[in-house]
Motif scaffolding. Sequence first.
Motif, PDB file in Angstrom:
ATOM      1  N   ALA A  51       0.932  -1.034   0.101  1.00  0.00           N
ATOM      2  CA  ALA A  51      -0.642  -0.061  -0.070  1.00  0.00           C
ATOM      3  C   ALA A  51       0.842   1.290  -0.306  1.00  0.00           C
ATOM      4  N   LEU A  52       1.866   1.175   0.703  1.00  0.00           N
ATOM      5  CA  LEU A  52       2.854   2.178   0.318  1.00  0.00           C
ATOM      6  C   LEU A  52       3.659   2.462  -0.520  1.00  0.00           C
ATOM      7  N   LEU A  53       4.054   1.517  -0.661  1.00  0.00           N
ATOM      8  CA  LEU A  53       4.555   1.618  -1.853  1.00  0.00           C
ATOM      9  C   LEU A  53       4.165   2.243  -3.039  1.00  0.00           C
ATOM     10  N   LEU A  67       9.596   8.774   0.930  1.00  0.00           N
ATOM     11  CA  LEU A  67       9.588   8.375   2.078  1.00  0.00           C
ATOM     12  C   LEU A  67       8.818   7.227   2.345  1.00  0.00           C
ATOM     13  N   ALA A  68       7.913   6.789   1.862  1.00  0.00           N
ATOM     14  CA  ALA A  68       6.558   6.426   1.852  1.00  0.00           C
ATOM     15  C   ALA A  68       6.933   4.648   1.818  1.00  0.00           C
ATOM     16  N   PRO A  69       7.894   4.183   0.558  1.00  0.00           N
ATOM     17  CA  PRO A  69       8.037   2.467   0.633  1.00  0.00           C
ATOM     18  C   PRO A  69       8.837   2.060   2.030  1.00  0.00           C
ATOM     19  N   ILE A  70      10.106   3.436   2.334  1.00  0.00           N
ATOM     20  CA  ILE A  70      10.345   3.296   3.826  1.00  0.00           C
ATOM     21  C   ILE A  70       9.867   3.284   5.154  1.00  0.00           C
ATOM     22  N   VAL A  71       8.606   4.035   5.040  1.00  0.00           N
ATOM     23  CA  VAL A  71       8.024   3.511   5.960  1.00  0.00           C
ATOM     24  C   VAL A  71       6.970   2.262   5.831  1.00  0.00           C
ATOM     25  N   LEU A  73       7.843  -1.068   4.592  1.00  0.00           N
ATOM     26  CA  LEU A  73       8.702  -1.644   4.984  1.00  0.00           C
ATOM     27  C   LEU A  73       8.895  -1.581   7.109  1.00  0.00           C
ATOM     28  N   ALA A  74       9.040  -0.473   7.290  1.00  0.00           N
ATOM     29  CA  ALA A  74       9.663   0.259   8.513  1.00  0.00           C
ATOM     30  C   ALA A  74       8.094  -0.501   9.535  1.00  0.00           C
ATOM     31  N   LEU A  75       7.036  -0.259   9.059  1.00  0.00           N
ATOM     32  CA  LEU A  75       5.324  -0.794   9.151  1.00  0.00           C
ATOM     33  C   LEU A  75       5.760  -2.096   9.182  1.00  0.00           C
ATOM     34  N   ALA A  76       5.653  -2.623   7.960  1.00  0.00           N
ATOM     35  CA  ALA A  76       5.408  -4.043   8.415  1.00  0.00           C
ATOM     36  C   ALA A  76       7.148  -4.934   8.777  1.00  0.00           C
ATOM     37  N   LEU A  77       7.717  -4.846   8.838  1.00  0.00           N
ATOM     38  CA  LEU A  77       8.664  -5.377   9.278  1.00  0.00           C
ATOM     39  C   LEU A  77       8.332  -5.252  11.272  1.00  0.00           C
ATOM     40  N   GLY A  78       7.807  -4.361  11.799  1.00  0.00           N
ATOM     41  CA  GLY A  78       7.147  -3.794  13.287  1.00  0.00           C
ATOM     42  C   GLY A  78       6.475  -5.083  13.779  1.00  0.00           C
ATOM     43  N   ALA A  79       5.124  -4.640  12.423  1.00  0.00           N
ATOM     44  CA  ALA A  79       3.779  -5.543  12.650  1.00  0.00           C
ATOM     45  C   ALA A  79       4.364  -7.241  12.472  1.00  0.00           C
ATOM     46  N   HIS A  80       5.900  -7.515  11.801  1.00  0.00           N
ATOM     47  CA  HIS A  80       5.715  -8.805  11.875  1.00  0.00           C
ATOM     48  C   HIS A  80       6.624  -8.992  12.936  1.00  0.00           C
TER      49      HIS A  80
END
Length: 233
Positions: A51-53, A67-71, A73-80
Motif C-alpha cells: 500500500a505504501l509502495l 519516504l513512503a516505501p521506507i515507512v 517496510l518499517a511498518l511491515a517489519l514492525g508488525a512481523h
Amino acid sequence: VGLGFRWFEAPLYVAQGYAEFGVAPWGMQLGWRYALFGFSGHAMFTGIFGALLGLVFQTRRRWLRILAPIVGLALALGAHFWNNALPLLFALAGAAAGEPPPSGHEPPPDVGFLRAFVSGSLSELTTFLPFVVIMTLALWRSGVWERRVIREELAEEVGRTVSPDEYDQVVRDRALRTRRIARMHRRESAALVNAQHELAFRKRRVRDEGEDPEHDRLVAGWREEIRRLRAVA
C-alpha cells in the motif's frame, strides 16, 4: 505474496502436527491461520508495504515518493516483529507471575474450524488493531484517488472513448460499486470499463512525468483497444 505464504504455511503446520502427535489439527490450524478471512499475518504485512509502495505512483511529492516505501517496510517489519515477540512476552509475563514455562510437547487442542476462526479473528483484530486501521485507511485513500483520476482524465474523453451516459456513471461511481456498460454482455462490459480505467491511469502517469498524453503510444493503444471492444460488442 503474504496469501501465498499463508496457503503454504497452514497445511505445513497440519502435517507437522500429524507427524508429531498422530492427529491432524485441521480445525485449529486452518481456522486460526485463516482468521480475518486470511488477511492477517503475512498477508497484512506484505499488504502494508504494498500500500505504501503504491503511494509512490499516486503522489507528485518527491519527498513522499522516497519516504513512503521506507515507512511501509518499517511498518511491515514492525508488525512481523510484534507478532513474533508476543509469545516471548507472554512467557515472560507468566514467569513473572510464577507460572511454569510451557513444555512445548503438548498436542494441539481439539478445536473446530469455526471456533478457531472466530477466536483467532478476535485475537488478530485486537493484537494488530493499529495495523488494521492503517491498512483500512490506505485502501480507502487509494479508492478515493483512483476514482478521482478516472473522473478527471476521462472528462476530456467524452465523445471520443467514453459516451456521455458512461461518463455520468463515472461521476456517480462510489466505493464497492462496479459500473457496467448498458446493453453489453457482462464480460465485454468489464473489459471495456477496465480499458477506460487503464486509459485514465496512463494519461495521469504521462502527465505526472511532464509529457503530453496525446503523444503517448500507450494512450493511443488503449484508445484503439476501446474502439475494438466496442466494435466486437
